[in-house]
Write a protein that holds these residues in place. Structure first.
Motif, short mmCIF file in Angstrom:
data_model
loop_
_atom_site.label_atom_id
_atom_site.label_comp_id
_atom_site.label_asym_id
_atom_site.label_seq_id
_atom_site.Cartn_x
_atom_site.Cartn_y
_atom_site.Cartn_z
N GLU A 188 22.60 36.72 15.58
CA GLU A 188 22.17 36.49 16.95
C GLU A 188 21.67 35.07 17.22
O GLU A 188 21.20 34.79 18.31
N SER A 191 23.05 33.31 20.26
CA SER A 191 22.75 33.85 21.59
C SER A 191 21.56 33.14 22.23
O SER A 191 21.24 33.37 23.39
N GLN A 198 25.67 26.39 21.93
CA GLN A 198 26.35 27.54 21.35
C GLN A 198 27.78 27.18 20.97
O GLN A 198 28.27 27.54 19.90
N SER A 220 26.54 39.58 16.52
CA SER A 220 26.29 39.14 17.88
C SER A 220 26.37 40.34 18.81
O SER A 220 27.15 41.27 18.57
N HIS A 221 25.55 40.32 19.86
CA HIS A 221 25.66 41.37 20.88
C HIS A 221 26.92 41.18 21.73
O HIS A 221 27.33 42.10 22.43
N SER A 222 27.50 39.99 21.65
CA SER A 222 28.72 39.70 22.41
C SER A 222 29.93 40.10 21.58
O SER A 222 30.28 39.43 20.60
N GLU A 224 32.92 39.92 22.49
CA GLU A 224 33.93 38.88 22.69
C GLU A 224 33.74 37.74 21.69
O GLU A 224 34.72 37.18 21.19
N GLN A 225 32.49 37.40 21.39
CA GLN A 225 32.21 36.35 20.43
C GLN A 225 32.63 36.78 19.03
O GLN A 225 33.17 35.96 18.26
N CYS A 251 36.88 46.45 17.15
CA CYS A 251 36.25 46.15 18.45
C CYS A 251 36.82 47.03 19.55
O CYS A 251 36.10 47.44 20.47
#
Length: 259
Positions: A188, A191, A198, A220-222, A224-225, A251
């Motif tokens: 994280e 983020s 970033q 990561s909470h993303s 997409e990342q 994913c």
């Protein structure tokens, strides 16, 4: 990632392996009631009035990571991702099972970990560098590189307690990645801070990835990342290994859970 490549994940030889997680279970003992201070805690303990409940943050997790692989850990909040990274980094000792790491680790797990907030950023670079195994001569030689990457030239003699979380992240990332580690653990960190920094951090991670020498474990909470950076993903949900495979497949399955 092809089916044949996925089938080889569990057959990685020790020479090819950077991380071996073998049947890891992590148990925390949690007090059955919330107490306001240490005095209450010790009184309850002495009177045998305080009971503890077991919380299994991880349950029999096993997977291997090849050298040079880029693996994302996905899962909902509280699923055990960060606990798994702390076990790999050696911050936590597993209650059951074993975790074997081959190589030196640069962990970016908790912002401010290893820093003394009363010291200046410059002093903390030497302090945190020492914790990562860098001697003073090494830091002397790379100080300018660290400061240039963090882009905090005007704030190096300011106590870290006056820094924002984003500024602390800049310093932490710059120190941990000043040279290529064997294993980079990122939880994280990307983020926090502005979008431009970033992107700069992602570029450095990609440089490591392209070299083929650095193993990256990424949370990561993303989602997409994770898809953008990682080649493989491990899905941990409620402490259990739900899926391990190519980043696209894992994913997609993770997204479908909430569809």
């Amino acid at each position: 990632m092809s089916d044949s490549e996925l089938s080889e994940i569990t057959e990685v030889s020790r020479d090819e392996c950077a991380v071996e997680v073998d049947d890891v279970t992590m148990i925390f003992n949690m007090a059955s009631e919330q107490l306001n201070n240490l005095k209450e805690y010790f009184i309850k303990i002495m009177r045998h009035e305080l009971f503890f409940e077991e919380f299994r943050a991880l349950r029999h997790i096993s997977f291997k990571v090849r050298r040079g692989d880029v693996v994302g850990l996905v899962g909902t909040n509280g699923s055990g991702k960060s606990t798994m990274l702390k076990v790999i980094a050696g911050v936590l000792e597993p209650s059951e099972g074993a975790c074997i790491v081959h190589g030196n680790i640069a962990p970016l797990i908790e912002l401010g970990a290893g820093f003394d907030m009363e010291l200046t950023a410059r002093e903390n670079i030497y302090l945190n560098g020492a914790l990562l195994g860098y001697n003073k001569q090494f830091i002397d030689a790379h100080l300018d590189d660290i400061v240039d990457f963090a882009e905090l030239h005007d704030f190096m003699d300011m106590p870290l307690k006056n820094y924002s979380s984003g500024m602390v992240a800049r310093i932490a990332f710059a120190i941990a990645t000043v040279t290529e580690p064997d294993i980079l653990i990122v939880d994280e960190t990307l983020s926090v801070g502005d979008v431009f920094f970033q992107e700069k951090c992602e570029q450095r991670i990609r440089h490591f990835i392209d070299s083929g020498k650095v193993t990256v474990l990424f949370v990561s909470h993303s989602i997409e990342q994770v898809e953008r950076i990682c080649r493989r993903a491990v899905w941990i949900e409620k402490g259990e290994l739900r899926m391990d495979g190519s980043v696209d497949e894992v994913c997609e399955a993770y997204r479908n859970q909430f569809a």
